[in-house]
Design a protein around this motif. Structure first.
Motif, PDB file in Angstrom:
ATOM      1  N   SER A 369     -12.655 -21.536 -24.802  1.00  0.00           N
ATOM      2  CA  SER A 369     -12.285 -23.025 -25.418  1.00  0.00           C
ATOM      3  C   SER A 369     -11.974 -23.217 -26.869  1.00  0.00           C
ATOM      4  O   SER A 369     -12.904 -22.539 -27.614  1.00  0.00           O
ATOM      5  N   LYS A 370     -10.954 -23.818 -27.198  1.00  0.00           N
ATOM      6  CA  LYS A 370     -10.841 -23.868 -28.607  1.00  0.00           C
ATOM      7  C   LYS A 370     -11.768 -24.857 -29.468  1.00  0.00           C
ATOM      8  O   LYS A 370     -11.997 -25.113 -30.621  1.00  0.00           O
ATOM      9  N   ASN A 371     -12.691 -25.494 -28.777  1.00  0.00           N
ATOM     10  CA  ASN A 371     -13.431 -26.837 -28.908  1.00  0.00           C
ATOM     11  C   ASN A 371     -15.076 -26.547 -28.778  1.00  0.00           C
ATOM     12  O   ASN A 371     -15.683 -26.990 -29.578  1.00  0.00           O
ATOM     13  N   ILE A 372     -15.285 -25.922 -27.531  1.00  0.00           N
ATOM     14  CA  ILE A 372     -16.630 -25.741 -26.995  1.00  0.00           C
ATOM     15  C   ILE A 372     -16.932 -24.368 -27.695  1.00  0.00           C
ATOM     16  O   ILE A 372     -16.672 -23.388 -26.973  1.00  0.00           O
ATOM     17  N   ASP A 373     -17.764 -24.214 -28.661  1.00  0.00           N
ATOM     18  CA  ASP A 373     -17.890 -22.642 -29.152  1.00  0.00           C
ATOM     19  C   ASP A 373     -18.393 -21.875 -28.393  1.00  0.00           C
ATOM     20  O   ASP A 373     -18.419 -20.502 -28.734  1.00  0.00           O
ATOM     21  N   ASN A 374     -19.488 -22.160 -27.229  1.00  0.00           N
ATOM     22  CA  ASN A 374     -19.902 -21.047 -26.504  1.00  0.00           C
ATOM     23  C   ASN A 374     -19.601 -20.915 -25.166  1.00  0.00           C
ATOM     24  O   ASN A 374     -20.166 -20.461 -24.066  1.00  0.00           O
ATOM     25  N   LEU A 375     -18.258 -21.318 -25.000  1.00  0.00           N
ATOM     26  CA  LEU A 375     -17.731 -21.697 -23.455  1.00  0.00           C
ATOM     27  C   LEU A 375     -16.659 -20.560 -23.282  1.00  0.00           C
ATOM     28  O   LEU A 375     -15.586 -20.790 -24.067  1.00  0.00           O
ATOM     29  N   PHE A 376     -16.557 -19.568 -22.447  1.00  0.00           N
ATOM     30  CA  PHE A 376     -15.367 -18.901 -21.876  1.00  0.00           C
ATOM     31  C   PHE A 376     -14.806 -19.589 -20.943  1.00  0.00           C
ATOM     32  O   PHE A 376     -15.453 -20.425 -20.086  1.00  0.00           O
ATOM     33  N   LEU A 377     -13.592 -19.296 -20.608  1.00  0.00           N
ATOM     34  CA  LEU A 377     -12.710 -19.827 -19.545  1.00  0.00           C
ATOM     35  C   LEU A 377     -12.192 -18.637 -18.526  1.00  0.00           C
ATOM     36  O   LEU A 377     -11.831 -17.608 -19.430  1.00  0.00           O
ATOM     37  N   ALA A 378     -12.330 -18.738 -17.473  1.00  0.00           N
ATOM     38  CA  ALA A 378     -11.669 -17.919 -16.426  1.00  0.00           C
ATOM     39  C   ALA A 378     -11.155 -18.391 -15.478  1.00  0.00           C
ATOM     40  O   ALA A 378     -11.529 -19.654 -15.011  1.00  0.00           O
ATOM     41  N   GLY A 379     -10.443 -17.502 -14.553  1.00  0.00           N
ATOM     42  CA  GLY A 379      -9.803 -18.060 -13.560  1.00  0.00           C
ATOM     43  C   GLY A 379      -8.332 -18.916 -13.775  1.00  0.00           C
ATOM     44  O   GLY A 379      -7.737 -18.703 -14.644  1.00  0.00           O
TER      45      GLY A 379
END
Length: 763
Positions: A369-379
């Motif tokens: 995520s470009k906003n949430i610093d510790n969040l990966f995106l998958a799927g």
């Protein structure tokens, strides 16, 4: 006995705190691959899945076959099946479940997760809340398990949203998109007309039928539709089709595919039971008399909802032009595949698919995520436009990218970083190297592994195949379609090909030598040379000597063009990195021999040359005038683990007569060895659909099953029997010191020589 007095205060459910290094939300193929990858490198992982089984759309609850860049082997993406962990899972499923039973695939996934002691798996556990540590970080995810009435509060420095709808990304406030962009925003010619075609792809629901051997009646439920014969898509139905071949039973693209998902499901139930009423009771399908409904889905397969914004957004031009980026970590190759929003009720074709000429890279910047610093995106929720999502949404592409997420989480933990930090040019190469070490095969990316001790070793083999062609068999194929032998050829060289044909009558045969316009694909879109030969009736040998040369080293296509009056002689030999393709049709993936899209949508026109599945797809009994040195033993240390479009097989192949070939690695001085990795040919061109479609073997026949490894003194340090995996990682109990390793392989297939892509050695 448990007895508890009345309380005027509200009781709370049992609450369990969970602390880990990474919390993964969503147990589809993406969440599974992210979790396992991280856990295998030592991270403690909490995996939260709101369903009773793993697999998402690939599970027995939905029963969709998992696919990716191979696209049912219906496109020009040669040797493109996804590597690494998802390939390990596919090969495991093939070994146990070549018939494609979705229940067995459930167990394969569950076992893979269960065996990882660093994973805490919570099934039937739905996340419903997040707590943020500050505006830009997630602190905890709160979930409830309906089966044990327990609330879990999962804490970690890193989170991965692989939930499909992006539940924690949404609640954490991450920016997202839902639906189609305009053509103008990203200059995407394929962006749909929103009023007519619609904004979203809908859900699908499948059913299975069973022949019970005697007539059976059917009374539909009252809610079943009564006009199934009027459905525009009913023409797609063929008796005997079931499961995900009914993907066109789709609805919901005009609705909110998140908050109205239950409404969509009920409408699909109406349609499914109405279709079966039509089949059983309309009188138009008398052969359905003995059929009954065996299974109807209760969870629809969802295609589209939210897509979250990363620091990069994948768009149509990235796919069509096969663009590469400094931070490429994964790839896709499914067509840009959009469906009309009205689904089963639409007047449009069930889908519109436009293929690229080859596979495309996906940048790492799409996976956080470009906003949430510790969040990966998958799927399917990664950062992509609606058009690009039409390709990147398919499950194997999603799972492959999720392995990159899991590996990135490992580096974050080791170095105290956040997801965006790894996107720096200083850090991304470490991630790419870690992925390629595990067979990720990032397209067109070659990295030197300075820790690999094979860099300083000399390789010697007991034999090496000098390719001069294939031995003839008593097998002939009619040229119902154009047939091409793929062979890697050099630039600025001419070649001579000899082969045998049988003409049913006097006729002529057109021969073409084709190649590709770019080293980014295997589409034969350039004619290098051609010749037309007059044939007499009967068998005759033909020699075609080229007079023109190709401009670059590349896989070339020696083409015998369509003529149903001619048969060509085939070979039983199958060799790594060599194959035949046909200019044929595969309607399942909108392949009609070629694609010619409207000029305004900015998609390429080209021919499809695609393979047949074994036991078909034999090589041409072709002879070449001079040997082609394409299987050198030094290929074992070039870092590649599959053929690529620049014209390299990347494999060492032994002589076909060598039943126990050996490879020696020799060093000038002794080296300390703790880990050995071997990469075998698992036929990356064969699509390994996980369900419904069966496969001809339970083990890929190119894989080396039995081998021994010896040290410089002749001591056996490892013996392997019955291998069926592409990657074998051998961790020795303690390091050994030696100046030589000998690999003794055993040939198991009469017509297939031993081959290996890569050997790596680490201390």
């Amino acid at each position: 006995m448990i007895s508890e007095a009345y309380s005027s205060k509200k009781r709370i459910t049992k609450t369990v705190p969970l602390q880990s290094d990474l919390v993964v939300v969503g147990g589809g193929l993406s969440g599974v691959c992210a979790a396992i990858t991280a856990a295998r490198s030592g991270l403690k992982v909490t995996l939260l899945q709101d369903r009773p089984v793993l697999g998402g759309n690939a599970s027995s609850e939905v029963r969709l076959w998992s696919l990716g860049a191979t696209s049912h082997m219906g496109n020009n993406n040669r040797w493109s099946r996804e590597g690494g962990l998802i390939n390990e899972i596919l090969l495991e499923n093939l070994k146990r479940n070549k018939e494609g039973n979705p229940l067995i695939f459930d167990t394969v996934l569950l076992e893979k997760v269960y065996e990882e002691k660093n994973i805490t798996l919570l099934l039937n556990t739905a996340v419903y809340d997040v707590e943020k540590g500050d505006d830009n970080k997630i602190k905890t995810a709160t979930a409830f398990c309906s089966q044990n009435s327990t609330t879990y509060i999962a804490s970690a420095p890193l989170f991965c949203d692989a939930s499909g709808d992006g539940i924690i990304a949404f609640m954490a406030g991450a920016s997202f998109r839902m639906g189609a962009e305009t053509k103008e925003e990203f200059d995407e010619g394929f962006a749909p007309n929103l009023e007519d075609y619609g904004n979203l792809l809908g859900h699908s629901l499948y059913f299975y039928t069973k022949d019970i051997g005697k007539p059976i009646t059917y009374t539909p439920p009252s809610f079943a539709i009564k006009n199934a014969e009027e459905l525009p898509r009913i023409k797609n139905f063929q008796l005997g089709d079931h499961g995900c071949k009914l993907w066109w039973v789709e609805h919901g693209g005009r609705l909110d595919t998140i908050h109205q998902s239950e409404d969509i499901k009920f409408e699909l139930w109406k349609v499914v039971y109405g279709i079966w009423d039509y089949v059983k009771n309309s009188g138009k399908y008398p052969e359905a008399a003995n059929l009954t409904l065996e299974w109807v889905g209760t969870i629809p397969g969802k295609r589209e909802s939210r897509r979250f914004e990363g620091d990069f957004m994948l768009t149509q031009k990235d796919i069509v032009e096969q663009r590469d980026y400094y931070d490429s970590v994964s790839f896709g190759g499914w067509a840009m595949d959009l469906h009309p929003a009205d689904g089963i009720y639409s007047k449009h074709n069930s889908c519109t698919q436009w293929h690229g000429k080859g596979v495309y890279s996906i940048p790492y910047r799409c996976y956080y995520s470009k906003n949430i610093d510790n969040l990966f995106l998958a799927g399917r929720i990664i950062s992509a436009s609606h058009v690009a999502f039409g390709s990147s949404r398919v499950m194997l592409t999603c799972a492959h990218g999720a392995q990159a997420v899991g590996e990135a989480a490992v580096i974050c933990k080791e170095e105290g970083l956040l997801p965006r930090d790894i996107a720096s040019k200083e850090k991304i190469e470490k991630l790419q190297l870690a992925l390629n070490r595990n067979g990720q095969s990032i397209p067109r990316l070659s990295l030197e592994d300075t820790d690999d001790l094979t860099n300083s070793a000399n390789f010697e083999a007991s034999s090496t195949l000098a390719f001069t062609g294939f031995a003839a068999a008593d097998d002939w194929q009619t040229l119902k379609f154009g047939l091409a032998q793929m062979v890697p050829l050099k630039a600025n060289e001419t070649y001579s090909f000899e082969f045998e044909v049988d003409a049913l009558e006097a006729t002529n045969l057109e021969l073409q030598l084709k190649s590709s316009s770019a080293c980014t694909h295997f589409t034969p879109d350039v004619i290098i040379d051609k010749k037309e030969i007059d044939l007499q009736k009967g068998k005759q040998k033909i020699t075609f000597t080229t007079t023109k040369t190709q401009a670059q080293d590349h896989y070339s296509f020696f083409c015998l063009m369509k003529n149903e009056k001619i048969k060509v002689r085939l070979s039983d030999e199958r060799i790594t990195g060599l194959m035949t393709v046909e200019n044929k049709v595969n309607k399942a993936v909108s392949n009609f021999g070629r694609q010619d899209p409207p000029a305004e949508i900015n998609v390429d026109s080209f021919e499809f040359w695609t393979p047949e599945r074994r036991p078909k797809g034999k090589n041409i009994a072709l002879k070449m005038s001079t040997p082609i040195p394409i299987f050198k033993v030094d290929n074992l240390k070039n870092g590649e683990v599959r053929p690529n479009s620049n014209g390299s097989t990347n494999a060492w192949v032994a002589n076909i007569s060598d039943k126990t070939p050996t490879v020696d690695l020799k060093w000038d001085d002794k080296v300390d060895i703790k880990t050995i990795k071997l990469f075998f040919d698992c036929d990356y061109d064969h699509a390994l659909e996980t369900t419904l479609m069966g496969h001809p073997e339970d083990v890929i026949p190119f894989v080396v099953a039995d081998y021994k490894i010896k040290d410089g003194s002749g001591n056996i340090i490892k013996e392997v029997t019955g291998n069926y995996q592409a990657i074998n990682t051998i961790e020795l109990d303690k390091a050994i010191s030696t100046d030589k390793l000998t690999f003794e392989f055993v040939k198991k297939e009469e017509h297939i020589p031993v081959s290996v892509f890569k050997i790596s050695v680490y201390n």
